[in-house]
Design an enzyme around this catalytic site. Structure first.
Site, PDB file in Angstrom:
ATOM      1  N   ASP A 137      24.088  55.932  44.153  1.00 53.06           N
ATOM      2  CA  ASP A 137      23.032  56.925  43.753  1.00 53.06           C
ATOM      3  C   ASP A 137      22.707  57.890  45.033  1.00 53.06           C
ATOM      4  O   ASP A 137      24.056  58.072  45.614  1.00 53.06           O
ATOM      5  CB  ASP A 137      21.851  55.769  44.228  1.00 53.06           C
ATOM      6  CG  ASP A 137      20.455  56.022  43.687  1.00 53.06           C
ATOM      7  OD1 ASP A 137      19.985  57.172  43.909  1.00 53.06           O
ATOM      8  OD2 ASP A 137      19.743  55.324  42.950  1.00 53.06           O
ATOM      9  N   ASN A 148      20.777  58.283  50.854  1.00 50.31           N
ATOM     10  CA  ASN A 148      19.732  57.462  51.296  1.00 50.31           C
ATOM     11  C   ASN A 148      19.388  55.950  50.661  1.00 50.31           C
ATOM     12  O   ASN A 148      19.304  55.149  51.112  1.00 50.31           O
ATOM     13  CB  ASN A 148      18.549  58.309  51.388  1.00 50.31           C
ATOM     14  CG  ASN A 148      17.519  57.512  52.075  1.00 50.31           C
ATOM     15  OD1 ASN A 148      17.733  57.243  53.436  1.00 50.31           O
ATOM     16  ND2 ASN A 148      16.160  57.378  51.693  1.00 50.31           N
ATOM     17  N   THR A 204      38.747  51.189  35.103  1.00 51.66           N
ATOM     18  CA  THR A 204      40.092  50.780  34.292  1.00 51.66           C
ATOM     19  C   THR A 204      39.554  50.817  32.645  1.00 51.66           C
ATOM     20  O   THR A 204      40.615  50.713  31.798  1.00 51.66           O
ATOM     21  CB  THR A 204      40.657  49.452  34.504  1.00 51.66           C
ATOM     22  OG1 THR A 204      39.586  48.401  34.809  1.00 51.66           O
ATOM     23  CG2 THR A 204      41.468  49.509  35.772  1.00 51.66           C
ATOM     24  N   ASP A 213      30.342  42.705  43.059  1.00 49.01           N
ATOM     25  CA  ASP A 213      30.711  43.699  42.313  1.00 49.01           C
ATOM     26  C   ASP A 213      29.434  44.672  41.774  1.00 49.01           C
ATOM     27  O   ASP A 213      29.302  44.306  40.607  1.00 49.01           O
ATOM     28  CB  ASP A 213      31.823  43.635  41.333  1.00 49.01           C
ATOM     29  CG  ASP A 213      32.308  44.628  40.411  1.00 49.01           C
ATOM     30  OD1 ASP A 213      32.138  45.603  40.768  1.00 49.01           O
ATOM     31  OD2 ASP A 213      32.725  44.409  39.344  1.00 49.01           O
ATOM     32  N   LYS A 227      33.990  36.894  41.846  1.00 44.75           N
ATOM     33  CA  LYS A 227      33.603  37.989  41.758  1.00 44.75           C
ATOM     34  C   LYS A 227      32.158  37.897  41.156  1.00 44.75           C
ATOM     35  O   LYS A 227      31.997  37.507  39.834  1.00 44.75           O
ATOM     36  CB  LYS A 227      34.135  39.115  40.986  1.00 44.75           C
ATOM     37  CG  LYS A 227      33.611  40.324  40.982  1.00 44.75           C
ATOM     38  CD  LYS A 227      34.844  41.369  40.333  1.00 44.75           C
ATOM     39  CE  LYS A 227      34.810  41.466  38.883  1.00 44.75           C
ATOM     40  NZ  LYS A 227      33.496  42.145  38.301  1.00 44.75           N
ATOM     41  N   ARG A 229      38.227  37.621  31.334  1.00 45.62           N
ATOM     42  CA  ARG A 229      38.265  36.776  29.977  1.00 45.62           C
ATOM     43  C   ARG A 229      39.731  36.342  29.626  1.00 45.62           C
ATOM     44  O   ARG A 229      39.751  35.228  29.180  1.00 45.62           O
ATOM     45  CB  ARG A 229      38.061  38.183  29.103  1.00 45.62           C
ATOM     46  CG  ARG A 229      36.447  38.314  29.032  1.00 45.62           C
ATOM     47  CD  ARG A 229      36.146  39.463  28.341  1.00 45.62           C
ATOM     48  NE  ARG A 229      36.857  40.857  28.738  1.00 45.62           N
ATOM     49  CZ  ARG A 229      36.520  42.026  28.501  1.00 45.62           C
ATOM     50  NH1 ARG A 229      35.910  42.308  27.483  1.00 45.62           N
ATOM     51  NH2 ARG A 229      37.042  42.969  29.292  1.00 45.62           N
ATOM     52  N   LYS A 256      28.820  47.919  42.363  1.00 45.52           N
ATOM     53  CA  LYS A 256      29.234  49.245  42.078  1.00 45.52           C
ATOM     54  C   LYS A 256      27.777  50.249  42.358  1.00 45.52           C
ATOM     55  O   LYS A 256      27.383  50.915  41.206  1.00 45.52           O
ATOM     56  CB  LYS A 256      29.568  49.511  40.287  1.00 45.52           C
ATOM     57  CG  LYS A 256      30.835  48.792  40.258  1.00 45.52           C
ATOM     58  CD  LYS A 256      31.262  49.036  38.706  1.00 45.52           C
ATOM     59  CE  LYS A 256      32.564  48.247  38.322  1.00 45.52           C
ATOM     60  NZ  LYS A 256      32.486  46.930  38.051  1.00 45.52           N
TER      61      LYS A 256
HETATM   62  O1  C5P Z   1      37.733  40.389  31.427  1.00 46.01           O
HETATM   63  P1  C5P Z   1      38.328  41.413  32.322  1.00 46.01           P
HETATM   64  O2  C5P Z   1      39.561  40.818  32.816  1.00 46.01           O
HETATM   65  O3  C5P Z   1      38.375  42.687  31.570  1.00 46.01           O
HETATM   66  O4  C5P Z   1      37.160  41.673  33.396  1.00 46.01           O
HETATM   67  C1  C5P Z   1      37.375  42.550  34.529  1.00 46.01           C
HETATM   68  C2  C5P Z   1      36.505  42.485  35.414  1.00 46.01           C
HETATM   69  O5  C5P Z   1      36.500  43.570  36.353  1.00 46.01           O
HETATM   70  C3  C5P Z   1      34.980  42.814  35.000  1.00 46.01           C
HETATM   71  O6  C5P Z   1      34.019  41.950  35.669  1.00 46.01           O
HETATM   72  C4  C5P Z   1      34.551  44.114  35.045  1.00 46.01           C
HETATM   73  O7  C5P Z   1      33.200  44.281  35.504  1.00 46.01           O
HETATM   74  C5  C5P Z   1      35.488  44.284  36.380  1.00 46.01           C
HETATM   75  N1  C5P Z   1      35.648  45.781  36.877  1.00 46.01           N
HETATM   76  C6  C5P Z   1      36.782  46.547  35.902  1.00 46.01           C
HETATM   77  N2  C5P Z   1      37.155  47.703  36.112  1.00 46.01           N
HETATM   78  C7  C5P Z   1      36.723  48.377  37.179  1.00 46.01           C
HETATM   79  C8  C5P Z   1      36.045  47.530  38.064  1.00 46.01           C
HETATM   80  C9  C5P Z   1      35.597  46.516  37.882  1.00 46.01           C
HETATM   81  O8  C5P Z   1      37.102  46.093  34.791  1.00 46.01           O
HETATM   82  N3  C5P Z   1      37.249  49.544  37.505  1.00 46.01           N
END
Ligand code: C5P
Length: 243
Positions: free
Chosen positions: A69, A72, A124, A64, A37, A216, A66
């Site tokens: 906006d 258009n 999340t 990713d 990602k 992480r 996101k």
């Molecule tokens: O380090 P960790 O496992 O928390 O990373 C989660 C990844 O998922 C990050 O790259 C974050 O940008 C992405 N993400 C998220 N929650 C969302 C959408 C994407 O944590 N709803």
């Protein structure tokens, strides 16, 4: 739709291309080809070249970014990405039905087989208390995520990003072929850090997640490839001594 549903997606949450490539080299050296990602941090720093170089390694890519906006602008953003070697891209479902429809049109504007477009429901990192008090949405996280998933489906999107615990509800409401991508996945021995609605990879599988995103807990592990395998095996139900 991606060719190989149910997989672990590994974020390249690094500030530079060289750090991201060093991370990918670790996997390469062990013969692993993770679905990766590319998020805002790396994409804003390195632009399209990071997408092309990652794709040149033969890896699947979830971009990713996101998008959120006016319709258009969302359409134009997606049109600029159409034709890139990516498998999945996303926009915020909170941008509304029209924005998601236009985003999809932008992505389809070059013909061919466009990447899967998915909508972000409720991040999340957002708890129910934050949803109610900070965002002023007087409903449960489950209901809100489900409402946004239905909206994404109505706009013609192929799936959503949601918490693992919502994946089953989303499949019930939107169908099994509506893809659920779930970040916030950790074994109980990992720090939850800033994820509020976390679940283990085993529970994510039980809930019906198609893809888990694990950042992480893998990148900060002493041995990231080993950690990746541990998460993947647990999610796919391979092996026994996974805890
Ligand atoms: O380090 P960790 O496992 O928390 O990373 C989660 C990844 O998922 C990050 O790259 C974050 O940008 C992405 N993400 C998220 N929650 C969302 C959408 C994407 O944590 N709803």
């Amino acid at each position: 739709m991606p060719a190989n549903p149910r997989d672990v997606i590994v974020p390249l949450d690094f500030p530079t291309k060289s750090e991201a490539m060093r991370y990918l080299d670790l996997f390469d050296a062990e013969g692993e080809r993770p679905f990766v990602k590319i998020g805002m941090e790396l994409f804003y720093a390195e632009g399209l070249s990071i997408v092309r170089e990652t794709a040149a390694r033969g890896l699947k890519i979830f971009l990713d970014i996101k998008v959120c906006d006016i319709p258009n602008t969302a359409k134009g953003a997606m049109a600029s990405l159409a034709g890139l070697p990516i498998d999945i891209v996303n926009c915020h479902a909170l941008g509304g039905l029209e924005m998601m429809r236009w985003a999809r049109e932008g992505l389809e504007s070059r013909g061919g087989s466009p990447p899967l477009l998915v909508g972000v429901t409720v991040l999340t990192s957002i708890s129910e208390a934050m949803l109610n008090a900070e965002l002023g949405i007087p409903d449960t996280v489950n209901n809100t995520a489900l409402r946004l998933a239905r909206l994404a489906k109505a706009a013609g999107l192929g799936g959503v990003v949601c918490a693992p615990g919502e994946a089953g509800l989303v499949h019930q409401a939107c169908g099994d072929d509506f893809i659920t991508i779930t970040p916030g996945v950790r074994f109980p021995d990992a720090d939850t850090i800033d994820q509020q609605r976390a679940a283990s990879p085993i529970d994510a599988r039980r809930f019906g997640s198609d893809y888990i995103v694990v950042g992480r807990p893998i990148s900060k592990a002493a041995n990231p490839v080993q950690a990746y395998r541990r998460y993947r095996n647990a999610f796919l139900g391979i092996g026994e001594n996974i805890l």
